[in-house]
Design an enzyme around this catalytic site. Structure first.
Site, mmCIF file in Angstrom:
data_model
loop_
_atom_site.group_PDB
_atom_site.id
_atom_site.type_symbol
_atom_site.label_atom_id
_atom_site.label_comp_id
_atom_site.label_asym_id
_atom_site.label_seq_id
_atom_site.Cartn_x
_atom_site.Cartn_y
_atom_site.Cartn_z
ATOM 1 N N PHE A 91 33.092 37.795 27.398
ATOM 2 C CA PHE A 91 32.401 37.957 28.687
ATOM 3 C C PHE A 91 32.491 39.412 29.094
ATOM 4 O O PHE A 91 33.571 39.928 29.343
ATOM 5 C CB PHE A 91 32.975 37.064 29.791
ATOM 6 C CG PHE A 91 32.186 37.198 31.062
ATOM 7 C CD1 PHE A 91 31.013 36.478 31.231
ATOM 8 C CD2 PHE A 91 32.557 38.098 32.046
ATOM 9 C CE1 PHE A 91 30.235 36.636 32.382
ATOM 10 C CE2 PHE A 91 31.783 38.270 33.203
ATOM 11 C CZ PHE A 91 30.632 37.527 33.372
ATOM 12 N N ASP A 130 37.637 46.105 26.977
ATOM 13 C CA ASP A 130 37.180 45.686 28.296
ATOM 14 C C ASP A 130 38.376 45.084 29.008
ATOM 15 O O ASP A 130 38.762 43.950 28.747
ATOM 16 C CB ASP A 130 36.025 44.683 28.169
ATOM 17 C CG ASP A 130 35.532 44.198 29.543
ATOM 18 O OD1 ASP A 130 36.217 44.444 30.549
ATOM 19 O OD2 ASP A 130 34.460 43.556 29.582
ATOM 20 N N LYS A 165 37.133 45.257 38.891
ATOM 21 C CA LYS A 165 37.852 44.225 39.640
ATOM 22 C C LYS A 165 39.004 44.778 40.494
ATOM 23 O O LYS A 165 38.740 45.338 41.540
ATOM 24 C CB LYS A 165 38.304 43.113 38.679
ATOM 25 C CG LYS A 165 37.089 42.387 38.089
ATOM 26 C CD LYS A 165 37.339 40.984 37.622
ATOM 27 C CE LYS A 165 36.013 40.269 37.424
ATOM 28 N NZ LYS A 165 35.675 39.961 36.045
HETATM 29 C C1 PLP Z 1 34.289 40.204 35.515
HETATM 30 C C2 PLP Z 1 34.181 40.822 34.185
HETATM 31 C C3 PLP Z 1 33.111 41.675 33.856
HETATM 32 C C4 PLP Z 1 31.956 41.927 34.778
HETATM 33 O O1 PLP Z 1 32.304 42.484 36.004
HETATM 34 P P1 PLP Z 1 31.285 42.413 37.233
HETATM 35 O O2 PLP Z 1 31.947 43.222 38.301
HETATM 36 O O3 PLP Z 1 31.166 40.962 37.604
HETATM 37 O O4 PLP Z 1 29.992 42.976 36.769
HETATM 38 C C5 PLP Z 1 33.118 42.278 32.608
HETATM 39 N N1 PLP Z 1 34.105 42.043 31.725
HETATM 40 C C6 PLP Z 1 35.147 41.228 31.995
HETATM 41 C C7 PLP Z 1 36.212 41.028 30.981
HETATM 42 C C8 PLP Z 1 35.200 40.572 33.228
HETATM 43 O O5 PLP Z 1 36.209 39.730 33.485
#
Ligand code: PLP
Length: 400
Positions: free
Chosen positions: A140, A225, A254
């Site tokens: 994700f 990520d 986040k």
């Molecule tokens: C939440 C998340 C994203 C995307 O972040 P947004 O602020 O919702 O665009 C990307 N990678 C990971 C691993 C995430 O948990």
């Protein structure tokens, strides 16, 4: 207005792109939130780890309100007095020489993809527009068209093509698969150290370290990520540190703002980051003084309150206790630090009903992938509160 009225309004006027629990939250403080009926809950989702510092942290709140009174947005057409300090704080706390600030996580992922491609053309000598990036099944990384291009989740992409070329998908946790997928055109491997949305999937020990070595040996960039796993969630500043891995680029978001305001960033050393030249990439809000002030304060809280060490110790305790709970429904408890998933057996009837039963008992969790309940409270949680949850969770995991 009461719960039902608000839900009715939301469902009538808002797009139905989420399936939230029917709890309407009005207020939060630390690990606790209150709904419009005045009922108090322990937040065990932390807005997908965006509020590691706890809800409405007083020092982040103060930084935000003080900055909001002065100036909020200058655009990057001009400089502002907060961004340089934010850069310096980022460098000091993460060990990366440079950063590029954006807003949402997805934007930072897109930024990292651009930078990796540019590196491939300018440094590695890949023929222009032929760069490949290797990603993992179950990933994700966000919701843009390019990012859903390489999602393995049908629901995220089935009606949204055509897609962006240049991505290859391999199995998660299989370093050899990455090695085999590398070609002379490979720019980067992009990986989550633990797949959060994928269901709190922890890869085998040594996986990330092996991937790092493979990338180095093949002149391929490693991008981690850490939007969800980073900033203390797993008991280290970055989850990659559990294996002594330092990626060429780390993506954060986040908790970078402690939940106050969308702030994300790509971190890299000068050698890579300096490939961007003026005008190539940007964002109206990225690097704005309000976001910079909030993010600087949010990073300071992580360090000053030793939230990373706390996540490590209390996370381990929480997981040990969860493992001990006897239940006919539990297949596996897994995770790292304060990022914990309980996977249920197929016979359990899905995780949603367990989340609803926890909600009745004052604990807010969200199912991921139908069968996994995620426990990821704000890192300011104390042992006493964890001990309060355990009998509740035990009862719920022993429902019919
Ligand atoms: C939440 C998340 C994203 C995307 O972040 P947004 O602020 O919702 O665009 C990307 N990678 C990971 C691993 C995430 O948990």
């Amino acid at each position: 207005m009461k719960t039902n009225e608000l839900i009715q309004l939301e469902d009538q006027y808002g797009a139905h792109n989420y399936h939230p629990l029917d709890v309407v939250i009005e207020r939060g403080e630390g690990v606790w939130v209150w709904d419009v009926e005045g009922k108090k809950y322990l937040d065990c989702l932390s807005a997908y780890s965006a509020v590691n510092q706890g809800h409405v942290h007083p020092s982040i709140l103060e930084a935000m309100t003080e900055q909001a009174k002065k100036i909020t947005l200058t655009s990057r057409a001009f400089r502002n007095d907060q961004l340089p300090l934010f850069y310096k704080t980022l460098a000091d706390t993460t060990g990366y020489e440079m950063a590029l600030p954006m807003n949402s996580g997805a934007e930072a992922v897109e930024t990292a993809i651009k930078l990796a491609r540019k590196w491939a053309y300018q440094v590695k000598g890949v023929p222009r527009h032929e760069a490949e990036i290797i990603v993992c099944e179950g990933n994700f990384h966000g919701r843009t068209i390019t990012i859903v291009t390489f999602s393995s989740e049908d629901l995220y992409k089935q009606d949204f093509g055509p897609f962006t070329p240049g991505f290859k998908m391999v199995a998660y946790g299989d370093a050899k698969a990455i090695e085999e997928a590398i070609t002379p055109n490979t720019a980067a491997v992009m990986i989550e150290p633990i797949q959060g949305e994928g269901g709190v999937l922890v890869p085998p020990d040594g996986y990330l370290k092996t991937v790092e070595t493979i990338c180095k040996d093949n002149n391929v960039l490693l991008i981690t990520d850490e939007i969800q796993t980073g900033l203390g969630r797993t008991g280290k500043m970055f989850a990659a540190e559990h294996e002594g891995v330092r990626a060429d680029m780390t993506i954060i978001g986040k908790a970078l703002s402690g939940g106050f305001y969308p702030v994300s960033a790509v971190l890299a050393d000068t050698e890579i980051m300096s490939l961007f030249v003026p005008g190539e990439h940007g964002s109206t809000f990225g690097g704005n003084p309000l976001g910079a002030a909030v993010a600087s304060a949010a990073l300071k809280v992580l360090v000053d309150e030793k939230l990373i060490e706390k996540a490590n110790e209390l996370g381990e305790y929480f997981m040990e206790q969860l493992v001990e709970i006897p239940s006919p429904h539990v297949k596996e408890v897994r995770g790292k630090g304060m990022m914990i998933g309980i996977e249920l057996k197929d016979t359990a009837g899905g995780a949603r009903r367990f989340c609803e039963a926890l909600q009745d008992r004052g604990i807010l969790c969200k199912e991921t992938h139908e069968t996994v309940i995620r426990f990821a409270p704000p890192l300011v949680i104390d042992k006493e509160t964890i001990d309060w949850t355990l009998p509740q969770i035990r009862e719920v995991l022993n429902m019919e």
